[in-house]
Write a protein that holds these residues in place. Structure first.
Motif, PDB file in Angstrom:
ATOM      1  N   HIS A   1     -57.749  17.047  -0.248  1.00 44.13           N
ATOM      2  CA  HIS A   1     -56.747  16.485  -1.167  1.00 44.13           C
ATOM      3  C   HIS A   1     -55.523  17.393  -1.303  1.00 44.13           C
ATOM      4  CE1 HIS A   1     -58.634  12.892  -3.008  1.00 44.13           C
ATOM      5  NE2 HIS A   1     -59.751  13.473  -2.654  1.00 44.13           N
TER       6      HIS A   1
ATOM      7  N   THR B   1     -62.568  14.563 -14.415  1.00 42.22           N
ATOM      8  CA  THR B   1     -62.208  14.823 -13.026  1.00 42.22           C
ATOM      9  C   THR B   1     -61.706  16.238 -12.878  1.00 42.22           C
ATOM     10  OG1 THR B   1     -60.759  14.154 -11.194  1.00 42.22           O
ATOM     11  CG2 THR B   1     -59.880  13.879 -13.429  1.00 42.22           C
TER      12      THR B   1
ATOM     13  N   LEU C   1     -58.666  14.508  -9.151  1.00 45.41           N
ATOM     14  CA  LEU C   1     -57.954  13.249  -8.988  1.00 45.41           C
ATOM     15  C   LEU C   1     -56.808  13.117  -9.982  1.00 45.41           C
ATOM     16  CD1 LEU C   1     -60.968  10.816  -8.443  1.00 45.41           C
ATOM     17  CD2 LEU C   1     -59.494  11.857  -6.701  1.00 45.41           C
ATOM     18  N   SER C   2     -55.683  12.586  -9.505  1.00 37.76           N
ATOM     19  CA  SER C   2     -54.486  12.423 -10.329  1.00 37.76           C
ATOM     20  C   SER C   2     -54.708  11.373 -11.415  1.00 37.76           C
ATOM     21  CB  SER C   2     -53.302  12.009  -9.445  1.00 37.76           C
ATOM     22  OG  SER C   2     -52.228  11.540 -10.234  1.00 37.76           O
TER      23      SER C   2
ATOM     24  N   GLU D   1     -66.232  11.572  -7.990  1.00 32.81           N
ATOM     25  CA  GLU D   1     -64.811  11.867  -7.766  1.00 32.81           C
ATOM     26  C   GLU D   1     -64.279  10.948  -6.667  1.00 32.81           C
ATOM     27  OE1 GLU D   1     -62.537  14.210  -9.067  1.00 32.81           O
ATOM     28  OE2 GLU D   1     -63.964  14.533 -10.690  1.00 32.81           O
ATOM     29  N   ASP D   2     -64.032   9.714  -7.045  1.00 33.03           N
ATOM     30  CA  ASP D   2     -63.529   8.716  -6.102  1.00 33.03           C
ATOM     31  C   ASP D   2     -62.440   7.920  -6.797  1.00 33.03           C
ATOM     32  OD1 ASP D   2     -63.595   5.786  -4.985  1.00 33.03           O
ATOM     33  OD2 ASP D   2     -64.466   7.043  -3.404  1.00 33.03           O
ATOM     34  N   LEU D   3     -61.227   7.997  -6.267  1.00 28.96           N
ATOM     35  CA  LEU D   3     -60.082   7.366  -6.916  1.00 28.96           C
ATOM     36  C   LEU D   3     -60.267   5.863  -7.062  1.00 28.96           C
ATOM     37  CD1 LEU D   3     -57.211   7.499  -8.067  1.00 28.96           C
ATOM     38  CD2 LEU D   3     -56.349   7.334  -5.705  1.00 28.96           C
TER      39      LEU D   3
END
Length: 725
Positions: free
Chosen positions: A330, A204, A207-208, A178-180
């Motif tokens: 977040h 995910t 994350l957007s 989970e890393d943009l």
């Protein structure tokens, strides 16, 4: 040792087992044990009656309504509401061979997908492949598949550390960390390898999707797929749609998920989506409770008694305190102190700093042993000493339950208000199948309907005064109170209304099978028990295309048809037939009538008579009246204070049957004559229509008083029919 002692011992052990597994929250298992006990003590005749009565009682419980609602919601979420995709998906590439990535490959290779499992490191790829192989080997041991099927399934899997053959893939499912930035880089790199028609999906939970696709050359092809762990066991798939995601991309993703065996909810891209958002708000409230001196055991006991399948502090540890802290990081800037105040955020960081990260690291709120046992973590108790807040009166289990529950349902209502989810049904399915909300309560929205939105808002206001503004009810719920709106699906309610103060609480049309071999007669379930002459067990017809028709009296047109031969909305039990109508077509102010094909009900014995057809439009009529809609929005009809009934015609054969079942024996030479001595009008809850039959044998006249159910009824919708926004 007496048989009765053995029976009582077995039943007591069974009851203890049921209570242990269900916390007494499911009435059906306990009712079954009661029926078994009555049968053993009093014989099969009493047992059959107890079974029929028990089924009728269970049909109208809140738990039954909740579970039926979940059944129909689950059925809806197994359909592709977005139509048919333009292109069939044949080849899937899964990027990342971790637990989730291997799980996605696992549920795809046995569905005739060709799957490429990619990971840049050989060791990760080996572990991912081993996870899949081990699972299918276990299927062989359990006789779920054969060796031949095993070999065929595994032939659909190709594991690799290169990007070879990605140009043949129809959909890429990324299942990395989970890393943009990492996901953006993966998308940027792989777009040069994949074909133009290919869809890029990201697994995910936070994350957007819009941000992930910010630099994509084709953002309309980017979508989110939130798989839950373990992927092969959790049914739900949460699909996240960004503003730029095309309809065909959504349609295709839904199709893939359905083929993988998932139930689908589609949510709009927003902070925390739906399931993660609800779960985090619940977890944060647990940390508030811990700060106030409660132990994890206290919270687990309360949440299990509320209906969660495991205690929520155990679930919190399984989810991971480090993951919760990451998600709060977040979401905090978006939700502010409505999510968590500074002391709770500081507590989370203290836990992470001291390596209390959750079950996967061996310790969190509990310490976990290799043998599967667990105990309260003394280090956790020590850390909490420095974070204790003023102790509240939280000794009651109900207080713990409501604090966590209110946080969940308030946030669920906000998600509907903000259009994160498209319907209460999606909200209920997502909560029950995604985060374990108690199934017997039907999900957050069904639960609010059952308890009453006005009562829910009152509780939130009280808890706001006691515990702070995080319990402020959303305006969406407050606005629903004046019009008595509810979220509930459009379930039909058919019952006699003899009083304007009577609020019907039935959710199905219930027919009672009558006494002329057998025919259908309307049952009045609210006003009292329907009295029958004898008990007749009936079966579902053995052939299909045996219909019950619902017709609009104004136009004479059919508005709804139910096939009693196969339709799962039709349930047979004892001498009752229950028809559930999930989306009724009724119009307020209209009158409707019901007709039947022959054979809607069949006797249980071979070659017994079927029910005869009913085509009379006056046989079973009802009017629609909706008390929740004001006269300014639609025309309503006033509910009657009395109901005039029309006697159903009785044939000579019917009379003979009635007399026989009442014990009146006639000589074979007797000529049967019938006279209707009296009929009455329903004027109160206890007054019923009576027909007195008189039979003459020579100079002797014998009479039998027979109860006939109402042939004409009036109907109202329950208030939760109305859905306003």
């Amino acid at each position: 040792m007496s048989n009765s002692y053995v029976q009582n011992y077995i039943l007591s052990q069974a009851q203890a087992k049921v209570m242990s597994q269900t916390q007494g929250l499911y009435p059906a298992p306990l009712k079954i044990l009661d029926v078994i006990q009555q049968t053993l003590e009093n014989g099969s005749k009493v047992g059959f009656n107890a079974e029929a009565e028990g089924f009728a009682d269970l049909c109208i419980t809140n738990e039954s309504k909740a579970l039926i609602s979940l059944f129909h919601g689950r059925t809806e979420c197994k359909k592709n509401k977005f139509g048919k995709p333009k292109r069939e998906i044949k080849t899937i590439a899964v990027i990342g061979a971790g637990v989730i990535g291997a799980g996605i490959a696992h549920i795809s290779i046995d569905k005739d997908f060709q799957v490429i499992l990619y990971d840049p490191t050989s060791i990760a790829l080996y572990h991912g492949q081993s996870q899949i192989v081990k699972s299918y080997q276990n299927y062989i041991k359990r006789n779920r598949i054969t060796n031949t099927e095993y070999n065929q399934i595994l032939s659909n899997l190709n594991c690799q550390t290169t990007f070879n053959n990605l140009d043949k893939c129809d959909i890429i499912i990324e299942a990395g960390f989970e890393d943009l930035k990492l996901k953006q880089n993966i998308l940027n790199e792989l777009e040069q390898y994949i074909p133009e028609h290919s869809i890029f999906a990201f697994n995910t939970y936070i994350l957007s999707i819009h941000q992930i696709a910010a630099h994509s050359r084709r953002p309309h092809k980017v979508i989110g797929l939130h798989y839950f762990s373990p992927v092969d066991k959790v049914e739900l798939l949460e699909i996240i749609r960004a503003k730029q995601t095309s309809d065909n991309t959504v349609c295709t993703a839904v199709n893939v998920g359905l083929k993988q065996g998932k139930i689908i909810i589609v949510v709009n891209d927003s902070p925390g989506f739906y399931t993660t958002r609800l779960l985090i708000f619940a977890f944060i409230e647990i940390f508030y409770l811990l700060q106030e001196g409660l132990s994890p055991n206290d919270i687990d006991k309360a949440t299990k008694k509320f209906g969660f399948h495991i205690g929520l502090t155990i679930l919190l540890d399984e989810f991971g305190i480090d993951t919760i802290t990451y998600i709060v990081y977040h979401l905090q800037n978006i939700f502010g102190e409505r999510l968590a105040n500074s002391s709770v955020i500081e507590l989370l960081h203290i836990f992470v700093k001291n390596n209390l990260l959750g079950k996967k690291f061996g310790q969190g709120l509990y310490i976990y042993s290799n043998d599967g046992s667990k105990k309260i973590n003394p280090k956790c108790k020590e850390l909490l000493k420095n974070s204790l807040t003023q102790t509240k009166d939280i000794s009651r289990i109900e207080t713990i339950q409501w604090r966590i529950c209110l946080r969940i349902i308030n946030e669920a209502a906000r998600c509907l208000e903000e259009n994160v989810i498209s319907s209460p049904t999606d909200g209920d399915i997502g909560a029950v199948f995604g985060l374990g909300f108690p199934p017997m309560k039907g999900g957050p929205f069904r639960f609010m309907d059952t308890y009453g939105i006005c009562n829910i808002v009152d509780l939130m206001n009280n808890y706001q005064l006691e515990y702070g503004d995080r319990f402020v009810p959303t305006q969406f719920l407050i606005d629903m109170i004046p019009t008595a709106d509810q979220f509930g699906s459009q379930d039909f309610c058919a019952d006699v209304i003899d009083d304007t103060n009577v609020q019907s609480n039935q959710w199905c049309i219930i027919f009672l099978v009558g006494y002329d071999s057998p025919n259908l007669i309307q049952a009045s379930s609210v006003q009292g028990t329907v009295l029958t002459i004898g008990t007749r067990q009936v079966n579902r017809p053995s052939r299909n295309y045996t219909y019950v028709y619902f017709n609009d009296a104004a136009t004479g047109t059919n508005v709804h048809t139910v096939d009693c031969g196969w339709d799962p909305h039709v349930m047979y039990s004892g001498n009752t037939i229950t028809i559930y109508i999930p989306s009724p077509p009724w119009i307020v102010g209209h009158t409707y009538y019901v007709t039947f094909d022959s054979g809607v009900a069949s006797g249980t014995d071979f070659c017994k008579p079927e029910s005869s057809p009913t085509t009379d439009s006056n046989f079973w009529r009802f009017d629609i009246w909706n008390p929740a809609v004001s006269s300014t929005t639609t025309t309503t009809t006033t509910p009657p204070t009395t109901g005039t009934v029309t006697t159903r015609p009785l044939s000579t054969t019917t009379v003979n049957t009635l007399l026989t079942t009442t014990g009146i024996v006639l000589a074979s030479t007797t000529t049967v004559t019938t006279t209707i001595i009296t009929t009455t009008t329903i004027t109160s809850e206890t007054s019923k229509e009576l027909i007195v039959l008189a039979s003459t044998t020579g100079t002797t006249t014998t009479t039998a008083t027979i109860f006939i159910t109402d042939a004409a009824v009036n109907v109202m919708y329950p208030k939760d029919f109305v859905r306003k926004k």
